[in-house]
Write an enzyme that holds these catalytic residues in place. Sequence first.
Site, PDB file in Angstrom:
ATOM      1  N   ARG A 174      32.616  33.157  70.963  1.00 10.73           N
ATOM      2  CA  ARG A 174      31.232  32.724  71.126  1.00 10.73           C
ATOM      3  C   ARG A 174      30.312  33.915  70.895  1.00 10.73           C
ATOM      4  O   ARG A 174      30.444  34.949  71.560  1.00 10.73           O
ATOM      5  CB  ARG A 174      31.069  32.131  72.541  1.00 10.73           C
ATOM      6  CG  ARG A 174      29.803  31.328  72.706  1.00 10.73           C
ATOM      7  CD  ARG A 174      29.732  30.669  74.093  1.00 10.73           C
ATOM      8  NE  ARG A 174      30.708  29.602  74.267  1.00 10.73           N
ATOM      9  CZ  ARG A 174      31.542  29.502  75.287  1.00 10.73           C
ATOM     10  NH1 ARG A 174      31.564  30.408  76.231  1.00 10.73           N
ATOM     11  NH2 ARG A 174      32.383  28.498  75.362  1.00 10.73           N
ATOM     12  N   HIS A 217      35.357  32.065  64.134  1.00  4.35           N
ATOM     13  CA  HIS A 217      36.800  32.050  64.363  1.00  4.35           C
ATOM     14  C   HIS A 217      37.447  33.170  63.569  1.00  4.35           C
ATOM     15  O   HIS A 217      37.009  33.477  62.459  1.00  4.35           O
ATOM     16  CB  HIS A 217      37.409  30.720  63.922  1.00  4.35           C
ATOM     17  CG  HIS A 217      36.736  29.535  64.527  1.00  4.35           C
ATOM     18  ND1 HIS A 217      36.793  29.253  65.874  1.00  4.35           N
ATOM     19  CD2 HIS A 217      35.976  28.567  63.969  1.00  4.35           C
ATOM     20  CE1 HIS A 217      36.091  28.155  66.104  1.00  4.35           C
ATOM     21  NE2 HIS A 217      35.589  27.717  64.972  1.00  4.35           N
ATOM     22  N   HIS A 256      28.820  30.023  62.795  1.00  4.41           N
ATOM     23  CA  HIS A 256      28.451  28.621  62.609  1.00  4.41           C
ATOM     24  C   HIS A 256      28.141  27.912  63.922  1.00  4.41           C
ATOM     25  O   HIS A 256      28.613  28.326  64.984  1.00  4.41           O
ATOM     26  CB  HIS A 256      29.578  27.861  61.890  1.00  4.41           C
ATOM     27  CG  HIS A 256      30.872  27.839  62.654  1.00  4.41           C
ATOM     28  ND1 HIS A 256      31.739  28.903  62.669  1.00  4.41           N
ATOM     29  CD2 HIS A 256      31.438  26.900  63.444  1.00  4.41           C
ATOM     30  CE1 HIS A 256      32.783  28.610  63.414  1.00  4.41           C
ATOM     31  NE2 HIS A 256      32.622  27.392  63.912  1.00  4.41           N
ATOM     32  N   GLU A 297      37.684  25.752  59.146  1.00  4.47           N
ATOM     33  CA  GLU A 297      37.372  24.352  59.415  1.00  4.47           C
ATOM     34  C   GLU A 297      36.378  23.845  58.389  1.00  4.47           C
ATOM     35  O   GLU A 297      35.783  24.637  57.652  1.00  4.47           O
ATOM     36  CB  GLU A 297      36.805  24.204  60.832  1.00  4.47           C
ATOM     37  CG  GLU A 297      35.465  24.889  61.034  1.00  4.47           C
ATOM     38  CD  GLU A 297      35.042  24.930  62.507  1.00  4.47           C
ATOM     39  OE1 GLU A 297      35.855  25.340  63.355  1.00  4.47           O
ATOM     40  OE2 GLU A 297      33.897  24.572  62.798  1.00  4.47           O
TER      41      GLU A 297
HETATM   42 ZN    ZN Z   1      34.163  26.213  64.827  1.00  7.33          ZN
END
Ligand code: ZN
Length: 312
Positions: A192, A97, A172, A115
């Site tokens: 992605r 991200h 991740h 996150e």
């Molecule tokens: Zn994520």
Amino acid sequence: MRTILFLNPVFKQMVWGGNQLGDKFGYAIPGDDTGECWGVSAHPNGKSIVREGLFKDKTLSRLWRENPELFGNIDLQFFPLLTKIIDAKGDCSVQVHPGDEYAREHENGSLGKTECWYIIDCEEDAAIVLGHNARSKEELTSMIEQKKWNDLIREVIVKPGDFIQVDSGMVHAIRGGMMVLETQQNSDITYRVYDYGRKIDGKERELHIKQSIDVITVPAPSVEESVKSTVHMPKNRMNELISCHSYVVWKLDITEKLTFEQSHPFMIMSVIEGEGEIDGHKIKKGDHFILPDGYGHVDLQGDMVIIASSVK
Ligand code: ZN
């Protein structure tokens, strides 16, 4: 305000989803490919609705607009956090991200995304993808271009009770056979990097190679900086797991009782194990709720594990 905002979750079916949110959490899931339960969300793609009480049937996003005093009148356009429970039966794609600055510039003023994961359950020797092995941007670029995924991707073995901070810029992926409680910035911007060459309806899902190379942090932060075990943390107290620019997260492992003052602009709570009471209200595994600004004294008792979060 001395009211508890109990929220109804929203479910998301995913190619890698399973049935554990039904089997283990007792939710009425929409299918055997349910990947995510959005427990606390004001995101347009899945809005939590208040289950009972004074604000029954209102969405969290509407409350944020119409009753900002419930959230300490924070000067932000959107409710800042999103809490999910993830059931990964299959492997999630390897992703990254952007940070706030990159997202603002390249994604129409959106927030970036940091996150964190609390591992609720996983199989023995389960691994996540966390970081990469490239030592420079050049090496990263060439490994991605030459598709040297096995050399590039760093795998880390995890156990139930591990807590993992995933800063923006960190490569991740959650792997199959894992249930995770995720606390994240309220953003959906995901690049992605790699999808295991997986085909869905005969087609591979789109990758975002240029953006990924732009935002991936090189070198990756160390595993020690990002992963901590919580199993030996003291019971019946608020254990701070992380405090960063985006959120503060705590683990509450209650075996008797815990009392504290709710003095944050708001506090999100998700019960991930067991059952008990909060100020006379019965709560159980799978419940998600918010204690508003000015709530004051909190009395928790029972036998349960709660992950709580707020902003600084
Ligand atoms: Zn994520």
